[in-house]
Design an enzyme around this catalytic site. Structure first.
Site, PDB file in Angstrom:
ATOM      1  N   SER A  23       0.704  -1.429  -0.022  1.00 17.07           N
ATOM      2  CA  SER A  23       0.115  -0.143   0.022  1.00 17.07           C
ATOM      3  C   SER A  23       0.952   1.232  -0.011  1.00 17.07           C
ATOM      4  O   SER A  23       0.129   2.436   0.273  1.00 17.07           O
ATOM      5  CB  SER A  23      -0.729   0.050   1.281  1.00 17.07           C
ATOM      6  OG  SER A  23      -0.138   0.052   2.570  1.00 17.07           O
ATOM      7  N   ASN A 110      -1.268  -2.040  13.412  1.00 15.34           N
ATOM      8  CA  ASN A 110      -2.733  -1.722  13.559  1.00 15.34           C
ATOM      9  C   ASN A 110      -2.918  -0.478  14.311  1.00 15.34           C
ATOM     10  O   ASN A 110      -3.863   0.362  13.840  1.00 15.34           O
ATOM     11  CB  ASN A 110      -3.537  -2.934  14.426  1.00 15.34           C
ATOM     12  CG  ASN A 110      -3.249  -4.190  13.514  1.00 15.34           C
ATOM     13  OD1 ASN A 110      -2.760  -4.249  12.442  1.00 15.34           O
ATOM     14  ND2 ASN A 110      -3.823  -5.398  14.100  1.00 15.34           N
ATOM     15  N   HIS A 156     -39.265  24.126 -10.103  1.00 15.72           N
ATOM     16  CA  HIS A 156     -39.390  23.253 -11.338  1.00 15.72           C
ATOM     17  C   HIS A 156     -38.573  24.038 -12.439  1.00 15.72           C
ATOM     18  O   HIS A 156     -39.016  23.727 -13.534  1.00 15.72           O
ATOM     19  CB  HIS A 156     -40.933  23.297 -11.676  1.00 15.72           C
ATOM     20  CG  HIS A 156     -41.618  22.754 -10.420  1.00 15.72           C
ATOM     21  ND1 HIS A 156     -41.749  21.470  -9.804  1.00 15.72           N
ATOM     22  CD2 HIS A 156     -42.530  23.774  -9.620  1.00 15.72           C
ATOM     23  CE1 HIS A 156     -42.701  21.531  -8.992  1.00 15.72           C
ATOM     24  NE2 HIS A 156     -42.967  22.687  -8.682  1.00 15.72           N
ATOM     25  N   SER A 277     -13.973  25.233 -28.303  1.00 19.73           N
ATOM     26  CA  SER A 277     -14.314  23.819 -28.819  1.00 19.73           C
ATOM     27  C   SER A 277     -13.286  23.786 -29.669  1.00 19.73           C
ATOM     28  O   SER A 277     -12.752  24.519 -30.390  1.00 19.73           O
ATOM     29  CB  SER A 277     -15.805  24.052 -29.407  1.00 19.73           C
ATOM     30  OG  SER A 277     -15.679  23.220 -30.794  1.00 19.73           O
ATOM     31  N   LYS A 283     -17.650  28.902 -29.428  1.00 24.13           N
ATOM     32  CA  LYS A 283     -18.032  28.255 -28.051  1.00 24.13           C
ATOM     33  C   LYS A 283     -17.181  28.798 -26.922  1.00 24.13           C
ATOM     34  O   LYS A 283     -15.856  29.147 -27.190  1.00 24.13           O
ATOM     35  CB  LYS A 283     -18.037  26.643 -28.006  1.00 24.13           C
ATOM     36  CG  LYS A 283     -18.652  26.007 -29.016  1.00 24.13           C
ATOM     37  CD  LYS A 283     -20.263  25.837 -28.147  1.00 24.13           C
ATOM     38  CE  LYS A 283     -20.402  24.296 -28.081  1.00 24.13           C
ATOM     39  NZ  LYS A 283     -21.212  23.807 -27.251  1.00 24.13           N
ATOM     40  N   GLU A 290     -18.206  22.175 -15.133  1.00 25.91           N
ATOM     41  CA  GLU A 290     -18.835  20.654 -15.664  1.00 25.91           C
ATOM     42  C   GLU A 290     -17.919  19.604 -14.932  1.00 25.91           C
ATOM     43  O   GLU A 290     -18.521  18.480 -14.525  1.00 25.91           O
ATOM     44  CB  GLU A 290     -18.895  20.443 -17.166  1.00 25.91           C
ATOM     45  CG  GLU A 290     -19.835  21.174 -17.847  1.00 25.91           C
ATOM     46  CD  GLU A 290     -19.780  21.258 -19.141  1.00 25.91           C
ATOM     47  OE1 GLU A 290     -18.982  20.305 -19.892  1.00 25.91           O
ATOM     48  OE2 GLU A 290     -19.959  22.199 -19.891  1.00 25.91           O
ATOM     49  N   TYR A 317      -8.636  -5.821  13.270  1.00 26.79           N
ATOM     50  CA  TYR A 317      -8.360  -5.424  12.022  1.00 26.79           C
ATOM     51  C   TYR A 317      -8.265  -6.355  10.870  1.00 26.79           C
ATOM     52  O   TYR A 317      -8.194  -7.799  11.293  1.00 26.79           O
ATOM     53  CB  TYR A 317      -6.794  -4.980  12.195  1.00 26.79           C
ATOM     54  CG  TYR A 317      -6.154  -4.774  10.894  1.00 26.79           C
ATOM     55  CD1 TYR A 317      -6.377  -3.149  10.529  1.00 26.79           C
ATOM     56  CD2 TYR A 317      -5.390  -5.517  10.201  1.00 26.79           C
ATOM     57  CE1 TYR A 317      -5.567  -3.090   9.134  1.00 26.79           C
ATOM     58  CE2 TYR A 317      -4.894  -5.086   8.982  1.00 26.79           C
ATOM     59  CZ  TYR A 317      -4.949  -3.888   8.366  1.00 26.79           C
ATOM     60  OH  TYR A 317      -4.285  -3.542   7.221  1.00 26.79           O
ATOM     61  N   GLN A 322      -7.242  -1.814   4.817  1.00 28.80           N
ATOM     62  CA  GLN A 322      -6.302  -0.961   3.865  1.00 28.80           C
ATOM     63  C   GLN A 322      -6.731  -0.012   2.788  1.00 28.80           C
ATOM     64  O   GLN A 322      -6.247   0.851   2.338  1.00 28.80           O
ATOM     65  CB  GLN A 322      -4.985  -2.050   3.410  1.00 28.80           C
ATOM     66  CG  GLN A 322      -3.803  -1.214   2.642  1.00 28.80           C
ATOM     67  CD  GLN A 322      -2.905  -2.299   2.523  1.00 28.80           C
ATOM     68  OE1 GLN A 322      -2.118  -2.517   3.326  1.00 28.80           O
ATOM     69  NE2 GLN A 322      -2.570  -2.883   1.150  1.00 28.80           N
TER      70      GLN A 322
HETATM   71  N1  ARG Z   1      -0.852  -1.316   5.428  1.00 28.62           N
HETATM   72  C1  ARG Z   1      -1.821  -1.824   6.313  1.00 28.62           C
HETATM   73  C2  ARG Z   1      -2.948  -0.736   6.293  1.00 28.62           C
HETATM   74  O1  ARG Z   1      -2.978   0.420   5.619  1.00 28.62           O
HETATM   75  C3  ARG Z   1      -1.071  -1.302   7.652  1.00 28.62           C
HETATM   76  C4  ARG Z   1      -1.610  -2.021   8.756  1.00 28.62           C
HETATM   77  C5  ARG Z   1      -1.169  -3.386   8.658  1.00 28.62           C
HETATM   78  N2  ARG Z   1      -1.542  -4.139   9.607  1.00 28.62           N
HETATM   79  C6  ARG Z   1      -1.635  -5.674   9.555  1.00 28.62           C
HETATM   80  N3  ARG Z   1      -1.700  -6.209  10.674  1.00 28.62           N
HETATM   81  N4  ARG Z   1      -1.335  -6.352   8.682  1.00 28.62           N
HETATM   82  O2  ARG Z   1      -3.992  -1.215   6.805  1.00 28.62           O
END
Ligand code: ARG
Length: 457
Positions: A23, A110, A156, A277, A283, A290, A317, A322
């Protein structure tokens, strides 16, 4: 890539799995919060005697060096790493050796990720609140500039009653006030520290969670360690508040687009915020408005995506969580960019009071006022409504408006009519007379401008 968690397994994961699991591309933006969280955690470990002062000094110096090097570009983010937490911890250990390996005592990723993301989002929310304030002030300035431009209001999308255009603009300022409140409220609720909840159950070490909470600017530690690491309500609340904000910006954008159309011609955007345009030379398109309208859909998608991601998760968790960051970061990035473009776009727009006045003169929008005139002279409202309605039909057949009907004709319809009827249906006078609290009268408009300025400055 070597895993810090090698042990239970040899951690020989496939490259495909590593990429899927990583991540860091998303969470690397939290490097500063991660380092600050670790600094506070380390200080607490020293204060409680869990780690030696010497180790903690080495950790702090190492972390500060990493922060400096990430910011200067000397330490590039390694996108092969699993996440920002692992990247920084590995780098620390690389730099200072064994002391680095002690940092994660009485902590888990966590609670670490939960504290990082709360700190990061807290800042982003404050930033957005600042931009909403600027937008409110821009609305108040425009309202003042066009304070007495008579315009038709709509229901309306049919012309309804005469108003001052400023009153219409100020409606958006009131929405923005609530948007600001929703964000501030979400920040207040989320400002509890999960740090020290560890994996989920707390720890056997004599930690001081109040100390880390205070050091990191939280109102206190989360009261339940399982909730602390499982809760992502704050993401939902923030994206929800941003969704409502975007919904408002989208409605405002939609009106800008309509007002700029040849059908309305109530507004002209500055060249800097329009496009041409590629084929039609005449235009001038309101692309920015938009796009704001279009991007609103992304933010709603982030909200539904996050709610759906969370709805089936057992405590505590789960890796599903993630996914929270990509959604909530995108919601913030999108709202932020939209405000950045919307504010100068609004500042640069020129409204066209002459066209508004013309449109106001064409839609029989003073019909309510004509009926009210008769009612005030004693005719029951329903009868006055009927008489006015048939007069409108007659006018349409004859190509007249209520203002051009001769007094004699009025008198034929009811003896209650007199010369003063023309003042009663004068569009400006009609708007000006709506002096009820929160109505369109100039006095009300001016007090709304003052109110918005007082809360947005
Ligand atoms: N990259 C993880 C997240 O964003 C961090 C926490 C990971 N914890 C674990 N027990 N694998 O959630």
């Amino acid at each position: 890539m070597a895993k810090l968690w090698a042990g239970r397994t040899l951690a020989e994961t496939s490259k495909t799995a590593d990429d899927f699991n990583s991540s860091i591309a998303v969470d690397c933006r939290m490097y500063k919060q991660d380092i600050n969280g670790s600094l506070a955690h380390a200080e607490m470990l020293a204060a409680t005697g869990i780690l030696s002062r010497e180790d903690v000094d080495a950790i702090s110096e190492g972390l500060e060096g990493i922060l400096k090097d990430i910011e200067s570009g000397a330490l590039p983010i390694d996108y092969e790493a699993e996440d920002i937490h692992m990247f920084i911890e590995a780098e620390l250990t690389e730099r200072i050796g064994d002391a680095g390996k002690r940092l994660h005592t009485a902590r888990s990723r966590n609670d670490q990720v939960a504290v990082d993301v709360r700190m990061y989002l807290r800042e982003r929310a404050e930033d957005i609140i600042g931009k909403i304030r600027s937008l409110m002030l821009a609305v108040a300035d425009k309202a003042e500039e066009y304070k007495d431009a008579v315009a038709p209001s709509y229901t309306h999308l049919q012309r309804a009653q005469p108003i001052f255009f400023s009153h219409h603009l100020l409606a958006y300022a009131m929405m923005l006030e609530r948007d600001m409140g929703r964000l501030a409220d979400a920040v207040k609720r989320m400002n509890m520290s999960p740090l020290g909840a560890c994996a989920l159950a707390g720890t056997t070490y004599p930690t001081d969670r109040k100390m880390t909470a205070a050091a990191l600017g939280f109102d206190g530690p989360c009261r339940n360690s399982i909730d602390a690491v499982s809760d992502r309500d704050f993401c939902v609340e923030l994206i929800s508040a941003l969704s409502v904000l975007m919904m408002h910006l989208s409605r405002f954008s939609e009106e800008m687009i309509l007002w700029c159309s040849w059908e309305f011609r109530f507004a002209e955007l500055s060249d800097a915020f329009t496009t041409g345009s590629s084929i039609m030379p005449q235009k001038k398109n309101a692309d920015m408005a938009e796009l704001v309208r279009g991007k609103t859909g992304r933010v709603f998608g982030n909200l539904i995506g996050t709610l759906t991601m969370l709805k089936g998760l057992p405590l505590a968790y789960n890796k599903d969580m993630q996914e929270d960051k990509e959604a909530v970061f995108d919601a913030f990035d999108t709202a932020d960019k939209c405000l950045d473009v919307f504010i100068p776009m609004l500042k640069g727009v020129k409204f066209k009071p002459e066209n508004m006045q013309k449109a106001a003169g064409e839609g029989f929008i003073n019909a309510t006022d004509l009926a009210d005139y008769l009612t005030k002279k004693g005719m029951p409202f329903r009868a006055a409504y009927k008489l006015t309605g048939s007069l409108v039909r007659e006018c349409m057949e004859k190509g007249l408006v209520l203002e051009t009907v001769p007094l004699e004709r009025y008198k034929e319809l009811s003896e209650l009519f007199d010369e003063d009827v023309f003042d009663a249906i004068d569009l400006r006078a009609c708007a000006e007379r709506r002096t009820s609290e929160g109505g369109t009268s100039l006095k009300s408009v001016l007090s709304q401008i003052e109110y918005i300025r007082s809360i947005a400055k």
